[in-house]
Write a protein that holds these residues in place. Structure first.
Motif, PDB file in Angstrom:
ATOM      1  N   THR A 247      28.151  15.245  -1.786  1.00 47.34           N
ATOM      2  CA  THR A 247      28.938  14.656  -0.600  1.00 47.34           C
ATOM      3  C   THR A 247      29.609  15.327   0.457  1.00 47.34           C
ATOM      4  OG1 THR A 247      29.402  12.796  -2.065  1.00 47.34           O
ATOM      5  CG2 THR A 247      30.437  12.631   0.026  1.00 47.34           C
ATOM      6  N   SER A 248      30.166  16.447   0.103  1.00 47.14           N
ATOM      7  CA  SER A 248      30.806  17.059   1.222  1.00 47.14           C
ATOM      8  C   SER A 248      29.751  18.047   1.979  1.00 47.14           C
ATOM      9  CB  SER A 248      31.614  18.517   0.422  1.00 47.14           C
ATOM     10  OG  SER A 248      32.487  17.705  -0.569  1.00 47.14           O
ATOM     11  N   LEU A 249      28.565  18.524   1.434  1.00 43.68           N
ATOM     12  CA  LEU A 249      27.494  18.909   2.027  1.00 43.68           C
ATOM     13  C   LEU A 249      27.056  18.191   3.150  1.00 43.68           C
ATOM     14  CD1 LEU A 249      25.908  21.091  -0.785  1.00 43.68           C
ATOM     15  CD2 LEU A 249      26.903  22.340   1.423  1.00 43.68           C
ATOM     16  N   THR A 250      26.684  16.705   2.460  1.00 40.13           N
ATOM     17  CA  THR A 250      26.185  15.799   3.384  1.00 40.13           C
ATOM     18  C   THR A 250      27.091  15.674   4.676  1.00 40.13           C
ATOM     19  OG1 THR A 250      25.064  15.132   1.429  1.00 40.13           O
ATOM     20  CG2 THR A 250      25.104  13.729   3.433  1.00 40.13           C
ATOM     21  N   TYR A 251      28.259  15.362   4.455  1.00 46.40           N
ATOM     22  CA  TYR A 251      29.201  14.991   5.467  1.00 46.40           C
ATOM     23  C   TYR A 251      29.513  16.154   6.572  1.00 46.40           C
ATOM     24  CZ  TYR A 251      30.469  10.886   3.143  1.00 46.40           C
ATOM     25  OH  TYR A 251      30.607   9.519   2.465  1.00 46.40           O
ATOM     26  N   LEU A 252      29.157  17.390   5.862  1.00 46.51           N
ATOM     27  CA  LEU A 252      29.281  18.313   6.933  1.00 46.51           C
ATOM     28  C   LEU A 252      28.186  18.558   7.662  1.00 46.51           C
ATOM     29  CD1 LEU A 252      30.586  21.439   4.622  1.00 46.51           C
ATOM     30  CD2 LEU A 252      31.710  20.879   6.704  1.00 46.51           C
TER      31      LEU A 252
ATOM     32  N   GLU B 215      20.828  21.819   1.853  1.00 50.95           N
ATOM     33  CA  GLU B 215      21.426  22.366   0.587  1.00 50.95           C
ATOM     34  C   GLU B 215      21.750  21.191  -0.136  1.00 50.95           C
ATOM     35  OE1 GLU B 215      23.350  24.655  -2.442  1.00 50.95           O
ATOM     36  OE2 GLU B 215      21.577  25.053  -0.768  1.00 50.95           O
ATOM     37  N   ALA B 216      22.525  20.076   0.404  1.00 49.68           N
ATOM     38  CA  ALA B 216      22.868  18.950  -0.379  1.00 49.68           C
ATOM     39  C   ALA B 216      21.493  18.239  -1.089  1.00 49.68           C
ATOM     40  CB  ALA B 216      23.283  18.011   0.604  1.00 49.68           C
ATOM     41  N   TRP B 217      20.496  18.064  -0.319  1.00 45.50           N
ATOM     42  CA  TRP B 217      19.307  17.718  -0.921  1.00 45.50           C
ATOM     43  C   TRP B 217      18.824  18.383  -2.071  1.00 45.50           C
ATOM     44  CZ3 TRP B 217      14.070  17.977   2.619  1.00 45.50           C
ATOM     45  CH2 TRP B 217      12.939  17.099   2.034  1.00 45.50           C
ATOM     46  N   ARG B 218      18.637  19.698  -1.911  1.00 44.81           N
ATOM     47  CA  ARG B 218      18.138  20.619  -2.843  1.00 44.81           C
ATOM     48  C   ARG B 218      19.126  20.256  -4.318  1.00 44.81           C
ATOM     49  NH1 ARG B 218      19.398  24.842  -5.401  1.00 44.81           N
ATOM     50  NH2 ARG B 218      21.512  25.092  -4.620  1.00 44.81           N
TER      51      ARG B 218
ATOM     52  N   HIS C 100      19.733  18.278  -9.722  1.00 45.88           N
ATOM     53  CA  HIS C 100      20.505  17.326 -10.716  1.00 45.88           C
ATOM     54  C   HIS C 100      20.088  16.077 -11.009  1.00 45.88           C
ATOM     55  CE1 HIS C 100      23.320  20.632 -11.126  1.00 45.88           C
ATOM     56  NE2 HIS C 100      23.187  20.886 -10.027  1.00 45.88           N
ATOM     57  N   LYS C 101      18.888  15.657 -10.071  1.00 43.96           N
ATOM     58  CA  LYS C 101      18.520  14.397 -10.072  1.00 43.96           C
ATOM     59  C   LYS C 101      19.609  13.100 -10.087  1.00 43.96           C
ATOM     60  CE  LYS C 101      14.789  15.785 -13.276  1.00 43.96           C
ATOM     61  NZ  LYS C 101      13.925  15.561 -14.902  1.00 43.96           N
ATOM     62  N   LEU C 102      20.258  13.408  -8.894  1.00 43.44           N
ATOM     63  CA  LEU C 102      21.409  12.443  -8.502  1.00 43.44           C
ATOM     64  C   LEU C 102      21.014  11.702  -7.521  1.00 43.44           C
ATOM     65  CD1 LEU C 102      24.354  14.758  -8.864  1.00 43.44           C
ATOM     66  CD2 LEU C 102      23.910  13.277 -10.622  1.00 43.44           C
ATOM     67  N   ASP C 103      21.172  10.403  -7.433  1.00 41.90           N
ATOM     68  CA  ASP C 103      20.570   9.314  -6.327  1.00 41.90           C
ATOM     69  C   ASP C 103      21.553   7.971  -6.675  1.00 41.90           C
ATOM     70  OD1 ASP C 103      19.862   8.099  -8.659  1.00 41.90           O
ATOM     71  OD2 ASP C 103      17.753   7.710  -7.763  1.00 41.90           O
ATOM     72  N   ASP C 104      22.825   7.905  -7.155  1.00 40.12           N
ATOM     73  CA  ASP C 104      23.656   6.912  -7.289  1.00 40.12           C
ATOM     74  C   ASP C 104      24.460   6.799  -5.885  1.00 40.12           C
ATOM     75  OD1 ASP C 104      25.334   8.805  -7.737  1.00 40.12           O
ATOM     76  OD2 ASP C 104      25.756   8.487  -9.886  1.00 40.12           O
TER      77      ASP C 104
ATOM     78  N   ILE D  47      20.206  11.472   1.088  1.00 35.96           N
ATOM     79  CA  ILE D  47      20.629  12.072   2.563  1.00 35.96           C
ATOM     80  C   ILE D  47      19.453  12.075   3.698  1.00 35.96           C
ATOM     81  CG2 ILE D  47      22.512  13.443   1.721  1.00 35.96           C
ATOM     82  CD1 ILE D  47      20.782  15.942   1.763  1.00 35.96           C
ATOM     83  N   TYR D  48      18.429  11.274   3.083  1.00 35.69           N
ATOM     84  CA  TYR D  48      17.228  11.439   4.082  1.00 35.69           C
ATOM     85  C   TYR D  48      17.673  10.767   5.531  1.00 35.69           C
ATOM     86  CZ  TYR D  48      14.663  12.124   0.014  1.00 35.69           C
ATOM     87  OH  TYR D  48      13.932  12.815  -1.292  1.00 35.69           O
ATOM     88  N   ALA D  49      18.390   9.822   5.514  1.00 33.20           N
ATOM     89  CA  ALA D  49      18.900   9.149   6.802  1.00 33.20           C
ATOM     90  C   ALA D  49      19.610  10.430   7.662  1.00 33.20           C
ATOM     91  CB  ALA D  49      19.714   7.999   6.427  1.00 33.20           C
ATOM     92  N   PRO D  50      20.576  10.782   7.080  1.00 37.56           N
ATOM     93  CA  PRO D  50      21.183  11.864   7.871  1.00 37.56           C
ATOM     94  C   PRO D  50      20.685  12.860   8.415  1.00 37.56           C
ATOM     95  CG  PRO D  50      22.792  11.354   5.959  1.00 37.56           C
ATOM     96  CD  PRO D  50      21.267  10.590   5.650  1.00 37.56           C
TER      97      PRO D  50
END
Length: 659
Positions: A128-133, A151-154, A159-163, A169-172
């Protein structure tokens, strides 16, 4: 006109079919918020309150207008109770809300959250921090923005996280590429985000993508597609409707529908003024100025003034932001430099640890191998030990033989001198014996004659002759006794010895021994003996060998120099004794060729000799050094100058200085 009717029908259909969905979603959102507010009232601990504040600060759950308020309250409470994780969660949502208010403060909060998440293994918060950055940097540094997004996407894929805690973060990423003008890439990421938004967990709902699709199509001159998504955006309801109205106004103008263009432009301006977004106020006001400048000068002037007023507000903000950006970049560079230093230190610590581990592994391997070799070698050593003992015995026997050989060599040289020295008293004995025999014949004759006076005179002469025979016989006996003492094995017992007499005896014996070999050789012998020299406790046989070795070497040196035929050279060997404070000094000096500096350190080494093969064993000076230093606790020094001569100095400790 027919195309416009079709779009109008499409718009009506969307209003009819989709209007209910946003209301339901909004109702669900309000329900979650209300339940959280209610839970806040009955929370049993401050930690629980912080967690609830963090959820209310999540714009996906709470009210967008209250995000900042809830985040600040949660931050303050978490800081008060020392709940770092809760503080970081509130800071993340606070930072997201501050992006359009104070972007640099937003970035500072996000960088702190990123660092804490990395150090404490909070993967979801890190994403979340990387995405907002990435979102915050979008208006400052496009490359850095994309770097954080990727980096957030990687991490999400890893970690297979999408909740909802780590939303896609495709939209950002798409927004960033759109703002940078890379439209095709932007569309790829936005469409991927749009597809994922239907799973109900994504933070960005499907209707949030429409205005971005519309903007991309408009910038690609695809007006029909842009208009389609703008109507869908209005039909389904979303934030930032001012931007939707603005692009609708532009399309209406392109279609020459000026009344509609003015309507949507005014709606856009009203939305932007309400949101206090000065950059969009300038765009909308200038657009309206363009619409009215040829038809209504008063309205045109009005909108021109609105644009100017927005510029006055916007550009000072931009200047302040530039100053703040510069300061922020300086702080960030300093922080990056510190991070590099820490990374280097960490790498160095790792390298040191690695070297230590490798060293331990190598040492273990070496010890294991050495142990195996030791076990093998022990058996070999035991078998070789007997051979070594046998070899040592042979070496000791050989050493004894060599030492005895050196003694015999010196004895041979001494014997020649003794033979020459003993000849003199023997000649006197023989001569006086012959004279005495003749005098006895005279004595008989005088007795027959009856000359008593003459008989008495002859008897007195005989008495004198017998005394001289006795004296010279004693001399011969003394010489023989000295030879026997020198030739016998040393007892190792120290005796009080007259060193002056010992030095005088061996100087003469050495000289006569050399003369016996070479009758043409002549040399001057000088003796400078201290008359007050006390008796010294030494082993006479050993000191005699020392003096004989040094004197023989001195005579050898002057003999070699004499053979060079140097004009005016007079071979001279001197020996002197001197009493010092607590020692006796004996000096043996010659004026021979001297000893070259290159070999001075070697002359006391066993088997080292400068004499031709067969003329020396190389043990003389070595034994001399051992006798003086080890046998008598003394010192032996050498002073030598090439072509001028050498001086050997013996210092023997005076144990009983009173004697």
């Amino acid at each position: 006109m027919r195309l416009l009717k079709n779009y109008s029908m499409i718009f009506s259909t969307f209003i009819f079919l989709l209007f209910a969905a946003p209301l339901c979603a909004q109702q669900r959102q309000l329900s979650v918020k209300d339940s959280l507010v209610n839970a806040l009232r009955y929370a049993e601990s401050d930690r629980t309150r912080v967690d609830i504040y963090a959820k209310l600060a999540d714009f996906r759950i709470g009210d967008w207008s209250q995000v900042l308020e809830f985040a600040q309250k949660g931050h303050a409470l978490a800081q008060k109770i020392g709940y770092k994780k809760g503080q970081m969660e509130c800071d993340v949502f606070m930072a997201f809300r501050l992006v359009h208010i104070d972007v640099f403060k937003s970035i500072t909060l996000l960088l702190e959250a990123k660092q804490w998440s990395e150090e404490n293994g909070e993967t979801k918060m890190l994403i979340t921090s990387l995405t907002y950055l990435g979102y915050a940097y979008n208006s400052i540094d496009f490359k850095k923005s994309i770097t954080y997004y990727k980096e957030a996407w990687r991490l999400m894929i890893l970690h297979k996280l999408d909740d909802e805690s780590s939303w896609p973060i495709y939209a950002p990423i798409g927004y960033a590429y759109k703002d940078a003008g890379i439209l095709d890439t932007a569309m790829l990421f936005l469409r991927k985000g749009y597809e994922l938004s239907f799973n109900g967990k994504a933070a960005i709902k499907p209707n949030s993508y429409y205005r971005h699709f519309a903007e991309i199509f408009y910038r690609q001159n695809k007006r029909d597609s842009a208009l389609y998504y703008l109507y869908r955006s209005l039909a389904e309801g979303q934030l930032h409707t001012g931007e939707v109205y603005y692009y609708l106004a532009r399309i209406k103008k392109d279609f020459n529908q000026l009344d509609s263009a003015k309507y949507y432009a005014k709606a856009a301006l009203a939305e932007q003024i309400a949101a206090n977004r000065n950059e969009y106020i300038i765009l909308s006001a200038n657009f309206l100025y363009g619409l009215y400048k040829n038809t209504d000068s008063i309205q045109a002037l009005r909108y021109r003034l609105i644009a100017f007023e927005a510029k006055d507000k916007f550009f000072p903000q931009e200047k302040a932001r530039e100053v703040e950006r510069f300061a922020f970049e300086e702080r960030e560079r300093a922080a990056e430099a510190q991070r590099r230093v820490e990374a280097i230190q960490a790498r160095n610590r790792f390298n040191i640890l690695l070297v230590i581990l490798v060293g331990i592994a190598l040492l273990t391997s070496i010890l294991y191998r050495n142990n195996r070799q030791k076990q093998t070698a022990n058996a070999l050593l035991q078998s070789k030990n007997k051979e070594v003992q046998q070899t040592l015995s042979q070496l000791q026997s050989t050493q004894a033989q060599l030492i005895q050989s050196e003694k015999l060599a010196s004895l041979g040289e001494l014997t020649a001198g003794i033979a020459h020295e003993i000849q003199n008293p023997l000649n006197f004995v023989n001569n006086f014996a012959e004279v005495s025999a003749e005098m006895l014949d005279e004595l008989k004759e005088e007795l027959e004659k009856g000359d008593i006076e003459e008989v008495k005179a002859i008897a007195e002469d005989l008495q004198v002759n017998l005394g001289k025979i006795n004296h010279h016989g004693g001399r011969a006996s003394s010489i023989v006794k000295g030879m026997l003492e020198h030739s016998r094995t040393s007892t190792g017992v120290k005796e009080l010895t007259n060193l002056n007499a010992l030095a005088d005896e061996f100087l003469r014996l050495a000289y006569h021994g050399l003369r016996a070999k070479d009758s043409s050789f002549n040399a001057t012998m000088e003796m400078h003996f201290d008359p007050d020299l006390p008796l010294v406790s030494v082993i006479p046989q050993d000191i005699g060998r020392v003096l004989l070795n040094l004197i023989n070497n001195a005579f050898y040196a002057v003999q070699e120099k004499a053979r060079q035929g140097i004009e005016g050279f007079a071979p001279t060997v001197s020996i002197s004794t001197k009493k010092m404070n607590n020692a006796i000094e004996i000096r043996v000096k010659d004026n021979g060729n001297g000893i070259p500096e290159a070999i001075r350190d070697k002359i006391f080494q066993p088997f080292f000799t400068t004499k031709p093969t067969g003329q020396g064993t190389g043990l003389g000076l070595s034994l001399t050094y051992d006798i003086i230093t080890k046998g008598h606790g003394g010192k032996l020094h050498l002073e030598s100058t090439e072509n001028q001569g050498s001086t050997f100095t013996i210092e023997l400790p005076l144990i009983n200085p009173k004697n």
